[in-house]
Scaffold this motif. Structure first.
Motif, short mmCIF file in Angstrom:
data_model
loop_
_atom_site.label_atom_id
_atom_site.label_comp_id
_atom_site.label_asym_id
_atom_site.label_seq_id
_atom_site.Cartn_x
_atom_site.Cartn_y
_atom_site.Cartn_z
N LEU A 1 0.28 -0.96 -0.02
CA LEU A 1 -0.01 0.18 -0.02
C LEU A 1 0.75 1.72 0.48
O LEU A 1 0.75 2.13 -0.67
N GLU A 2 1.26 1.21 0.70
CA GLU A 2 2.89 2.74 0.88
C GLU A 2 3.84 2.48 -0.48
O GLU A 2 3.69 4.05 -1.18
N ALA A 3 3.76 1.88 -1.11
CA ALA A 3 4.32 1.85 -2.63
C ALA A 3 3.37 2.28 -3.56
O ALA A 3 3.55 3.60 -4.51
N GLN A 4 2.49 2.14 -3.12
CA GLN A 4 1.45 2.34 -4.17
C GLN A 4 1.71 4.03 -4.04
O GLN A 4 0.90 4.59 -4.95
N ALA A 5 1.20 4.17 -2.82
CA ALA A 5 0.95 5.25 -2.41
C ALA A 5 2.04 6.33 -2.79
O ALA A 5 2.42 7.76 -3.03
N SER A 6 3.24 5.71 -3.28
CA SER A 6 4.92 6.75 -2.97
C SER A 6 4.60 6.75 -4.60
O SER A 6 5.25 7.06 -5.42
N GLY A 7 3.80 5.62 -5.45
CA GLY A 7 3.29 6.69 -7.18
C GLY A 7 4.22 5.12 -8.08
O GLY A 7 4.83 5.45 -8.86
N LEU A 8 4.84 3.64 -7.10
CA LEU A 8 5.50 3.09 -7.53
C LEU A 8 4.85 1.85 -8.22
O LEU A 8 4.14 1.26 -7.85
N PRO A 9 4.79 0.97 -9.34
CA PRO A 9 4.13 0.56 -10.21
C PRO A 9 4.77 -0.51 -8.93
O PRO A 9 5.75 -1.55 -8.75
N CYS A 10 3.71 -1.53 -9.38
CA CYS A 10 4.22 -3.42 -7.98
C CYS A 10 3.66 -4.49 -8.26
O CYS A 10 2.44 -4.09 -8.94
N LEU A 11 4.63 -5.08 -8.40
CA LEU A 11 3.93 -6.70 -9.58
C LEU A 11 4.04 -7.66 -7.51
O LEU A 11 5.09 -7.64 -6.99
N ALA A 12 3.35 -8.47 -7.12
CA ALA A 12 2.62 -8.91 -5.79
C ALA A 12 2.65 -10.45 -6.54
O ALA A 12 1.72 -11.14 -7.20
N GLY A 13 3.22 -11.33 -5.17
CA GLY A 13 2.29 -12.76 -5.81
C GLY A 13 0.77 -13.36 -4.90
O GLY A 13 0.21 -12.66 -5.49
N GLU B 1 -7.70 -7.25 -3.77
CA GLU B 1 -8.12 -6.07 -3.49
C GLU B 1 -6.88 -4.88 -3.13
O GLU B 1 -6.67 -3.74 -2.71
N ALA B 2 -5.62 -5.81 -3.04
CA ALA B 2 -4.67 -4.71 -2.05
C ALA B 2 -3.46 -4.22 -3.17
O ALA B 2 -2.97 -3.43 -3.41
N CYS B 3 -4.48 -4.74 -4.77
CA CYS B 3 -3.35 -3.78 -5.62
C CYS B 3 -4.99 -2.86 -6.17
O CYS B 3 -5.96 -2.90 -6.89
N LEU B 4 -4.33 -1.49 -6.61
CA LEU B 4 -5.37 -0.37 -6.34
C LEU B 4 -5.52 -0.13 -7.99
O LEU B 4 -6.54 0.54 -7.97
N ASN B 5 -5.19 -0.33 -8.50
CA ASN B 5 -5.89 -0.80 -10.55
C ASN B 5 -4.29 -1.26 -11.16
O ASN B 5 -3.73 -1.77 -10.37
N ILE B 6 -5.03 -0.86 -12.21
CA ILE B 6 -4.63 -1.83 -13.46
C ILE B 6 -2.66 -1.97 -13.35
O ILE B 6 -2.11 -3.32 -14.29
N ARG B 7 -2.02 -1.43 -12.93
CA ARG B 7 -1.08 -1.10 -13.22
C ARG B 7 -0.13 -1.65 -12.29
O ARG B 7 1.33 -2.17 -11.97
N ASN B 8 -0.62 -1.96 -11.07
CA ASN B 8 0.09 -3.35 -9.91
C ASN B 8 -0.50 -4.69 -10.33
O ASN B 8 -1.93 -4.06 -10.35
N LYS B 9 -0.16 -5.33 -9.91
CA LYS B 9 -0.46 -6.57 -10.77
C LYS B 9 -0.17 -7.37 -9.44
O LYS B 9 1.01 -7.83 -9.21
N LYS C 1 9.06 2.58 -17.23
CA LYS C 1 9.71 4.04 -17.03
C LYS C 1 8.80 5.16 -15.88
O LYS C 1 9.35 6.11 -16.26
N SER C 2 7.71 4.73 -15.55
CA SER C 2 7.51 5.50 -15.09
C SER C 2 6.55 5.99 -13.45
O SER C 2 6.93 4.55 -13.22
N ARG C 3 6.53 6.32 -13.14
CA ARG C 3 5.63 6.55 -11.54
C ARG C 3 4.10 6.31 -12.03
O ARG C 3 3.32 6.30 -13.53
N ASN C 4 3.89 5.43 -11.27
CA ASN C 4 1.88 5.16 -11.39
C ASN C 4 1.10 5.40 -10.07
O ASN C 4 0.93 5.08 -9.65
N PHE C 5 0.79 6.84 -11.30
CA PHE C 5 -0.29 7.24 -9.65
C PHE C 5 -1.53 7.22 -9.65
O PHE C 5 -2.32 6.62 -10.60
#
Length: 200
Positions: free
Chosen positions: A127-139, A144-152, A172-176
């Motif tokens: 959650l903190e990573a997404q608030a920082s604008g980071l794209p995120c990949l998770a296992g 529900e923990a991924c708040l948009n389609i770029r967080n997978k 190579k861009s932030r994910n706001f």
């Protein structure tokens, strides 16, 4: 169902809000100015699956000389992972930062956040990573923990993760995330919700 109410995980959104000045400072301090920084925050335990993460990163490094991995946390398996990194010959590309109290600043310096958990709840670090604008990949975390389609949320396959990281590398861009969605996880808002429950 009338007796059930969900209080969402909350974080300090202002603390984790993206700041370009902090990003530049952190990357300079760590010697990462010209690097593609993949970051992970988590205890070195079976659940967090660092072994898999190193396997993926090793393959990614074969095609990307500018890749660096930053691992934040401590745990019983840390020495084992350090040995694996050394055995694979990527010691110079993996930074073990141990336990830190400036995670919010360190996230500013990352380009991608990865959390290949074998099993997990709703990780605050994600959650903190997404608030920082980071794209995120998770296992294996709740979708529900991924708040948009770029967080997978991805299956734990090296090939799948390599493809996903490659896509982000080329972006190579932030994910706001939309402010309305992020505000649902504002710690102040969730404290108010909890207070209302107790005051009924």
């Amino acid at each position: 169902s009338a007796k059930i109410e969900v209080v969402k995980n909350g974080i300090d959104l202002e603390k984790f809000k993206f700041n370009q000045d902090i990003r530049i400072k952190v990357r300079k301090e760590l010697g990462l100015e010209d690097k593609y920084v993949i970051g992970n925050i988590g205890r070195f335990v079976y659940q967090k699956n660092h072994e898999f993460l190193i396997d993926v990163f090793y393959e990614f490094c074969k095609e990307h000389d500018d890749a660096v991995m930053v691992l934040i946390g401590i745990g019983d398996l840390q020495d084992e992972i350090k040995n694996k990194v050394e055995m694979l010959g990527i010691k110079e590309k993996v930074m073990f930062l141990n336990k830190r109290n400036d995670v919010d600043a360190l996230m500013q310096g990352m380009d991608l956040f990865v959390l290949p958990s074998r099993f997990d709840g709703f990780p605050l670090s994600l959650l903190e990573a997404q608030a920082s604008g980071l794209p995120c990949l998770a296992g294996n975390v709740p979708k529900e923990a991924c708040l948009n389609i770029r967080n997978k949320v991805l299956e734990l396959s090296v090939e799948v993760w390599l493809k996903a990281i490659e896509e982000e590398y080329n972006t190579k861009s932030r994910n706001f995330i939309e402010q309305e969605i992020m505000q649902m996880h504002d710690i102040k808002r969730q404290v108010m919700c909890l207070e209302q429950i107790y005051c009924r």
